[in-house]
Design an enzyme around this catalytic site. Sequence first.
Site, short mmCIF file in Angstrom:
data_model
loop_
_atom_site.label_atom_id
_atom_site.label_comp_id
_atom_site.label_asym_id
_atom_site.label_seq_id
_atom_site.Cartn_x
_atom_site.Cartn_y
_atom_site.Cartn_z
N MET A 39 -38.65 -15.31 70.47
CA MET A 39 -39.30 -16.38 71.23
C MET A 39 -39.52 -17.67 70.44
O MET A 39 -39.85 -18.70 71.01
CB MET A 39 -40.67 -15.88 71.73
CG MET A 39 -40.62 -14.63 72.57
SD MET A 39 -39.53 -14.75 74.01
CE MET A 39 -40.34 -16.01 74.96
N GLY A 40 -39.39 -17.62 69.13
CA GLY A 40 -39.76 -18.80 68.34
C GLY A 40 -38.68 -19.88 68.29
O GLY A 40 -38.98 -21.06 68.17
N THR A 41 -37.41 -19.48 68.41
CA THR A 41 -36.31 -20.44 68.23
C THR A 41 -36.09 -21.23 69.51
O THR A 41 -35.52 -20.72 70.48
CB THR A 41 -35.02 -19.70 67.81
OG1 THR A 41 -35.31 -18.98 66.61
CG2 THR A 41 -33.90 -20.68 67.55
N ASP A 42 -36.56 -22.48 69.50
CA ASP A 42 -36.46 -23.32 70.70
C ASP A 42 -35.91 -24.70 70.35
O ASP A 42 -36.05 -25.64 71.12
CB ASP A 42 -37.83 -23.44 71.39
CG ASP A 42 -38.89 -24.01 70.46
OD1 ASP A 42 -38.60 -24.24 69.27
OD2 ASP A 42 -40.02 -24.22 70.94
N SER A 72 -42.00 -20.36 63.48
CA SER A 72 -41.21 -21.59 63.39
C SER A 72 -40.23 -21.50 62.23
O SER A 72 -39.94 -22.49 61.57
CB SER A 72 -42.14 -22.80 63.25
OG SER A 72 -43.17 -22.51 62.34
N ASN A 74 -46.34 -11.48 58.88
CA ASN A 74 -46.33 -12.94 59.02
C ASN A 74 -46.05 -13.60 57.68
O ASN A 74 -46.45 -13.10 56.63
CB ASN A 74 -47.66 -13.45 59.59
CG ASN A 74 -47.54 -14.89 60.06
OD1 ASN A 74 -46.55 -15.26 60.69
ND2 ASN A 74 -48.51 -15.73 59.72
N LYS A 109 -42.21 -31.73 82.93
CA LYS A 109 -43.25 -31.56 81.89
C LYS A 109 -42.97 -32.61 80.83
O LYS A 109 -41.86 -32.67 80.29
CB LYS A 109 -43.22 -30.16 81.29
CG LYS A 109 -44.21 -30.02 80.12
CD LYS A 109 -44.48 -28.58 79.76
CE LYS A 109 -43.77 -28.15 78.51
NZ LYS A 109 -44.31 -26.90 77.92
N GLY A 126 -35.57 -16.08 74.29
CA GLY A 126 -36.46 -16.89 75.14
C GLY A 126 -36.54 -18.31 74.59
O GLY A 126 -37.19 -18.56 73.58
N LYS A 152 -33.64 -23.97 64.12
CA LYS A 152 -34.58 -22.87 63.93
C LYS A 152 -33.82 -21.54 64.01
O LYS A 152 -32.79 -21.46 64.69
CB LYS A 152 -35.67 -22.88 65.01
CG LYS A 152 -36.76 -23.93 64.78
CD LYS A 152 -37.89 -23.68 65.74
CE LYS A 152 -38.90 -24.79 65.72
NZ LYS A 152 -39.86 -24.66 66.83
P1 NAD Z 1 -48.02 -22.06 65.05
O1 NAD Z 1 -47.82 -23.30 64.23
O2 NAD Z 1 -49.38 -21.76 65.57
O3 NAD Z 1 -47.52 -20.78 64.21
C1 NAD Z 1 -46.32 -20.82 63.48
C2 NAD Z 1 -45.93 -19.44 63.05
O4 NAD Z 1 -44.72 -19.51 62.30
C3 NAD Z 1 -46.96 -18.78 62.14
O5 NAD Z 1 -46.90 -17.38 62.34
C4 NAD Z 1 -46.44 -19.14 60.75
O6 NAD Z 1 -46.92 -18.28 59.74
C5 NAD Z 1 -44.96 -18.99 60.99
N1 NAD Z 1 -44.15 -19.73 60.02
C6 NAD Z 1 -44.31 -21.01 59.62
N2 NAD Z 1 -43.35 -21.35 58.73
C7 NAD Z 1 -42.58 -20.24 58.59
C8 NAD Z 1 -41.43 -19.95 57.81
N3 NAD Z 1 -40.88 -20.86 57.01
N4 NAD Z 1 -40.89 -18.71 57.92
C9 NAD Z 1 -41.44 -17.78 58.73
N5 NAD Z 1 -42.52 -18.01 59.50
C10 NAD Z 1 -43.08 -19.21 59.41
O7 NAD Z 1 -46.95 -22.17 66.22
P2 NAD Z 1 -46.97 -21.46 67.64
O8 NAD Z 1 -47.56 -22.39 68.63
O9 NAD Z 1 -47.49 -20.07 67.52
O10 NAD Z 1 -45.39 -21.42 67.96
C11 NAD Z 1 -44.54 -20.54 67.24
C12 NAD Z 1 -43.09 -20.89 67.52
O11 NAD Z 1 -42.80 -20.68 68.90
C13 NAD Z 1 -42.74 -22.37 67.26
O12 NAD Z 1 -41.47 -22.42 66.66
C14 NAD Z 1 -42.70 -22.99 68.65
O13 NAD Z 1 -41.88 -24.12 68.72
C15 NAD Z 1 -42.14 -21.81 69.43
N6 NAD Z 1 -42.39 -21.86 70.88
C16 NAD Z 1 -41.42 -21.38 71.70
C17 NAD Z 1 -41.61 -21.38 73.07
C18 NAD Z 1 -40.54 -20.84 73.97
O14 NAD Z 1 -40.64 -21.00 75.19
N7 NAD Z 1 -39.57 -20.15 73.46
C19 NAD Z 1 -42.80 -21.92 73.60
C20 NAD Z 1 -43.79 -22.35 72.75
C21 NAD Z 1 -43.58 -22.31 71.37
#
Ligand code: NAD
Length: 321
Positions: free
Chosen positions: A219-222, A199, A159, A67, A292, A226
């Site tokens: 799931m967010g920490t990648d 994020s 959020n 990818k 994740g 982060k």
């Molecule tokens: P997005 O930009 O659409 O949403 C970001 C989210 O994070 C929102 O809810 C926002 O309010 C919140 N946010 C932003 N700054 C913040 C802060 N300082 N403190 C707390 N929350 C905060 O992004 P998305 O596409 O929904 O992706 C969300 C996260 O998931 C990203 O970090 C992305 O890299 C990660 N991600 C992980 C995987 C995985 O496989 N684990 C896959 C895709 C995305």
Amino acid sequence: MLIVTEETCRKVMTRPLAYEAVEAVFGAMARGDAWNFPVVREAIGHADALYGFKSGFDRASLVLGVKAGGYWPHNAGKGLTNHQSTVFLFDPDTGQLSALVGGNHLTALRTAAASAISINHLARKDAKVLGMVGAGHQSQFQLRAAAEQRGFERVVAWNYHPDMLPNLARVAEELDLPFEAVSREELGAQADVIITITSAHEPLLMKDWIRPGTHIACMGTDTKGKQELDPEILAAATVFTDEVAQSITIGEAQHAVANGLIAKDHITPIGAVINGVHPGRTSPAEITLFDGTGVGLQDLAVASAAARDAGEKGIAEEIML
Ligand code: NAD
């Protein structure tokens, strides 16, 4: 060679298909039949973009590919998704390119499938309240996939940007689930299952707020730096992940490992639970946690399923290279 566009992916890739493909590859990874190659991720010094490759090979299903893509932060202003990716699949017998598959929609589905798999295998069967931390693009996919795993009766959510919560509330309404915006402490006090998909770069949930018996899909920490959880939660929980090497370097476990709270052997690949080698949750009071991190093989698994389905339905363009 097949070309499977984003639009075609939307037509063929369903949540059950994504779940099946990702669960199978997590199982193959834990058996040692599939492995991810080192990830490349670079700031290219143009358009503030981060660009890279995630690749791997699944010898069990003979899926080989990469990818390519990344994050272009100014895309939203152009009406485009900030995360952009394309999957290249190769014939493992000849090395010839076999398919080009749009990766944007698939990334959201494979990420939601991963947390759904963790909920199915690790959450208490009687889980009733789903807690959502995050309300961005991925969160809606996460909510839909999670809702299929247990008989949830309501959703509580928090959020950082409260103005984004109505997007998630609309999905809950579609799913016929009552939705309530709450504080983070209340979320911990009420939820049986929590998904974090933000994020953030600092802990959003503290250990004292988490009840015994909770399952957390983080799931967010990648990426390095982060963070979504108090590292003490990982020390208190039984921790699972997609891939241990990523979990301790770019996943949520990076912080608990760096602080000396847990070691690598505290973390189990979820594939071991899928394969019946690890029992998963062993008591109703146990806190289970899935870190994740998102591995390339997840992308290849769903892209391969999409290409196969689109090919069978005759809706992928076929070209000679
Ligand atoms: P997005 O930009 O659409 O949403 C970001 C989210 O994070 C929102 O809810 C926002 O309010 C919140 N946010 C932003 N700054 C913040 C802060 N300082 N403190 C707390 N929350 C905060 O992004 P998305 O596409 O929904 O992706 C969300 C996260 O998931 C990203 O970090 C992305 O890299 C990660 N991600 C992980 C995987 C995985 O496989 N684990 C896959 C895709 C995305």
